[in-house]
Write a protein that holds these residues in place. Structure first.
Motif, PDB file in Angstrom:
ATOM      1  N   GLU A   6     -11.627  13.908  -0.396  1.00 36.33           N
ATOM      2  CA  GLU A   6     -10.407  13.499  -1.101  1.00 36.33           C
ATOM      3  C   GLU A   6      -9.161  14.043  -0.419  1.00 36.33           C
ATOM      4  N   GLU A  11      -6.295   8.230  -0.989  1.00 32.11           N
ATOM      5  CA  GLU A  11      -6.487   6.993  -1.752  1.00 32.11           C
ATOM      6  C   GLU A  11      -7.786   7.051  -2.567  1.00 32.11           C
ATOM      7  N   THR A  14      -7.154   8.981  -5.733  1.00 30.60           N
ATOM      8  CA  THR A  14      -6.466   8.109  -6.693  1.00 30.60           C
ATOM      9  C   THR A  14      -7.442   7.141  -7.335  1.00 30.60           C
ATOM     10  N   LEU A  18      -8.475   6.766 -11.329  1.00 33.48           N
ATOM     11  CA  LEU A  18      -8.359   5.484 -12.031  1.00 33.48           C
ATOM     12  C   LEU A  18      -9.707   5.030 -12.589  1.00 33.48           C
ATOM     13  N   ALA A  40      -1.176   0.619 -12.726  1.00 30.81           N
ATOM     14  CA  ALA A  40      -1.473   1.701 -11.783  1.00 30.81           C
ATOM     15  C   ALA A  40      -2.515   1.266 -10.759  1.00 30.81           C
ATOM     16  N   SER A  44      -3.547   0.364  -5.871  1.00 30.75           N
ATOM     17  CA  SER A  44      -4.558   1.331  -5.426  1.00 30.75           C
ATOM     18  C   SER A  44      -5.683   0.608  -4.687  1.00 30.75           C
TER      19      SER A  44
END
Length: 105
Positions: A6, A11, A14, A18, A40, A44
């Protein structure tokens, strides 16, 4: 190891956040945060998934709000299709019918 990945690919961090939010919405059957989640997710790595949900937002909202589920029906259909594929090209309808009747018992 996850933290290292990460850190190098933010990304993915993220996307993981999510996905966790979406999973909580589904498990709690709560639709109030769906619109903000879609906003959101639109920018992504989950953008394609979010577009699919947005395209059929009414069905997703109903699935989260309604107490009914067609999971049992889908399970039976899946089981029958698997049996059909397993028996394809073998002894024909007589054996398939016997196998289906045996599977129901």
């Amino acid at each position: 190891m996850v933290a290292a990945i990460e850190a190098k690919v933010p990304e993915l961090a993220t996307a993981a956040v999510l996905l966790d939010r979406f999973q909580r919405m589904v498990r709690k059957r709560s639709v109030e945060h769906l619109a903000e989640w879609l906003e959101a997710a639109a920018t992504s790595p989950l953008a394609s998934f979010a577009r699919g949900i947005k395209a059929d937002e009414a069905a997703v909202t109903a699935a989260l709000n309604e107490p009914w589920s067609n999971g049992r029906t889908e399970g039976q259909i899946n089981r029958l299709k698997m049996l059909k594929r397993h028996m394809y090209g073998r002894a024909g309808l007589v054996l398939l019918k016997a196998r289906l009747i045996g599977a129901v018992s």
